[in-house]
Write an enzyme that holds these catalytic residues in place. Sequence first.
Site, mmCIF file in Angstrom:
data_model
loop_
_atom_site.group_PDB
_atom_site.id
_atom_site.type_symbol
_atom_site.label_atom_id
_atom_site.label_comp_id
_atom_site.label_asym_id
_atom_site.label_seq_id
_atom_site.Cartn_x
_atom_site.Cartn_y
_atom_site.Cartn_z
ATOM 1 N N LYS A 116 0.811 -1.219 0.000
ATOM 2 C CA LYS A 116 0.000 0.000 0.000
ATOM 3 C C LYS A 116 0.845 1.270 0.000
ATOM 4 C CE LYS A 116 -3.953 -2.217 2.263
ATOM 5 N NZ LYS A 116 -3.364 -3.544 2.405
ATOM 6 N N GLU A 200 -2.517 6.332 8.013
ATOM 7 C CA GLU A 200 -3.006 7.419 7.171
ATOM 8 C C GLU A 200 -4.200 8.080 7.853
ATOM 9 O OE1 GLU A 200 -4.127 5.588 3.537
ATOM 10 O OE2 GLU A 200 -6.039 4.845 4.282
ATOM 11 N N ASN A 235 -14.369 -2.378 8.610
ATOM 12 C CA ASN A 235 -13.654 -2.273 7.338
ATOM 13 C C ASN A 235 -13.862 -3.487 6.444
ATOM 14 O OD1 ASN A 235 -12.291 0.258 8.076
ATOM 15 N ND2 ASN A 235 -11.176 -1.031 9.529
ATOM 16 N N GLU A 275 -9.456 1.063 -5.682
ATOM 17 C CA GLU A 275 -10.417 1.513 -4.675
ATOM 18 C C GLU A 275 -10.212 2.994 -4.358
ATOM 19 O OE1 GLU A 275 -10.529 -0.982 -1.270
ATOM 20 O OE2 GLU A 275 -11.011 -2.786 -2.422
ATOM 21 N N GLU A 288 -6.341 2.138 -2.504
ATOM 22 C CA GLU A 288 -5.411 1.054 -2.781
ATOM 23 C C GLU A 288 -5.831 0.361 -4.061
ATOM 24 O OE1 GLU A 288 -5.585 -1.849 0.314
ATOM 25 O OE2 GLU A 288 -7.759 -2.071 0.190
ATOM 26 N N ASN A 290 -6.251 -3.516 -5.562
ATOM 27 C CA ASN A 290 -6.247 -4.947 -5.295
ATOM 28 C C ASN A 290 -5.896 -5.680 -6.580
ATOM 29 O OD1 ASN A 290 -7.156 -5.151 -2.451
ATOM 30 N ND2 ASN A 290 -8.925 -4.055 -3.255
ATOM 31 N N PHE A 348 -21.976 -9.247 16.131
ATOM 32 C CA PHE A 348 -21.444 -9.809 14.894
ATOM 33 C C PHE A 348 -20.216 -10.692 15.134
ATOM 34 C CE2 PHE A 348 -23.706 -5.978 13.650
ATOM 35 C CZ PHE A 348 -24.476 -6.421 12.592
#
Length: 666
Positions: A116, A200, A235, A275, A288, A290, A348
């Site tokens: 990244k 970041e 995320n 993305e 980033e 992928n 979750f």
Amino acid sequence: MFDKILIANRGEIACRVIKTARQMGIKTVAVFSDADRNALHVEMADEAVRIGPAPANQSYIVIENVMEAIRSSGAQAVHPGYGFLSENPKFAEALEAEGVAFIGPPKGAIEAMGDKITSKKIAQDAGVSTVPGVMGLIEDADEAVKISQEIGYPVMLKASAGGGGKGMRIAWTDEEAREGFQSSRNEAKNSFGDDRIFIEKFVTQPRHIEIQVLADAHGNCIYLGERECSIQRRNQKVIEEAPSPFLDEATRKKMGEQACALAKAVGYTSAGTVEFIVDGDKNFYFLEMNTRLQVEHPVTELITGVDLVEQMIRVANGEALSITQDDVKLNGWAIESRLYAEDPYRGFLPSIGRLTRYRPPEELDVEGAVVRNDTGVFEGGEISMYYDPMIAKLCTWGPSRAEAIEGMRNALDGFEVEGIGHNLPFLSAVMDHPKFVSGDMTTAFIQEEYPEGFQGVELGEAALCRIAAATAAMNRVAEIRRARISGTMDNHERKIGDAWNVSLQGTDFDMTIDADREGSTVRFSDGKTHRVEGGWTPGDQLARMTVDGEPLVMKVGKISGGFRIRARGADFKVHVRTPRQAELARLMPEKQAPDTSKMLLCPMPGLVVKLHVGEGDEVQEGQALATVEAMKMENILRAERKAKVSKVNAGEGDSLAVDDVIMEFE
């Protein structure tokens, strides 16, 4: 064209690749760990090779084990799926040395974009706007805190390698930055074998929108529209759609052209995804790239008609793209819901166990509607603690967004899963949420709309009336059956009463039922009537009814005196009683739940990684008590209030079940 390819992956993506390879006349080789010996992808492939024990770091991400499988099978090419070795340049290098084609981008592109930090520098050089942040790697927690303070909170700590939400933490304070650094590092090392972390700026109120690119080795690169991936939790994407309800054609074109420019800058070939995060003014920033197939690729396939796996195989075979940018047309709307083995009612948290019932809705492809279910499991199979908790991707397509959403609502209601915790109720709730329906959502959707977690759905009165009418009619069918079995009903003599009380979600309805051969007319005490029809019979776990001509699909479980009903994100008990039974039921005291306020219970099946406190320790509200790992994710359990630890029942390295007592407090 290749005669045989090996899929270096498992689960639904391995099954997905096998389907396309089969259509192309290519034989397939599956690889499996001990935990996956009886997995669906193993059954579907033409051949299967064992590559090691259950943990991924002893099987699926061990390059030499996969290489041995390639040699023994004679596979000419390898599709890596996503995760595991899909973005590992060393794997691509090993394949090249072996003379085996990699169905993915060149090693150099993986190295450049898979990291990244490097990818951001290249993106900047290519003229792509990027998120503010510190590109240097972070050595320790102290440095992480210092850099976070300089950037300004909130910040995001991210693993340099990998993806899928693993090794990512958002920090709003120094303490969270310190803890997040260590957890991110641990997860990154366990999932990808690479513990490098960078930081970041976390952009608040963003939308997550990505561009699908497709490039060949002949200098051609096209983009296949965008995907909206803003419905995320930790995320991790939960619901995706294509196209985005937010973008206009001008912004789409600009993002697509930048994505292709970036791909060309690194000599990219195959399918890849760039993305972006997009703010409310449609300003977009590179996040980033992928260098692999994305989990959510089906929605792009549904609106473009392009089989991305087939294109990846053809590009790896040296073929030029057969489609140009002008050929790409976006048709209709597609939505993907990820079915996870996790309990939405328990924060979750991951759930494991046997799928005692697994009945997806029927797949269809007719004019005006598509239902597609990409899955890697089957009824009776085990959901393992060793791998990602996603077990299926349910997709629907319609001519418009509203039609795609309605198709998804019906498909979710008709999806039967038993034996494990799962997020189907939550997915259904999102489909009915006003913000989602309007398209007005950001990546903070789940955090903002469900700040206390998901506690189910409280249905409105109109929906409750429909369900009450339907369950009353269903109960009448069940009562008739019971009477016939017991011998209390003979020939045409009617022994079943017409007056009933239905209690659900704290609401009571008094009604009478007038039945005929086609169905029942249900009259409520306020004079309103509903016409109920359907072919439900006792024992059916899925009721497909119509109420006043409109479809109603419910998952049904039998309880004493009624049903457990799940529909539209709601999960509740329905009691159907005679008027006298209802009168007596109101006098019954409510059963009190046991007091567990002085215990720390394990919220999921998992492994105790660390105990942060011991017996006799005083703990403060919010203090870390224990860290439990499940399905490659670390979960820090914290104190809810100030207390003193009186007893520790578990040790580091112990495997625990749900509700096992980790420690007790005075």
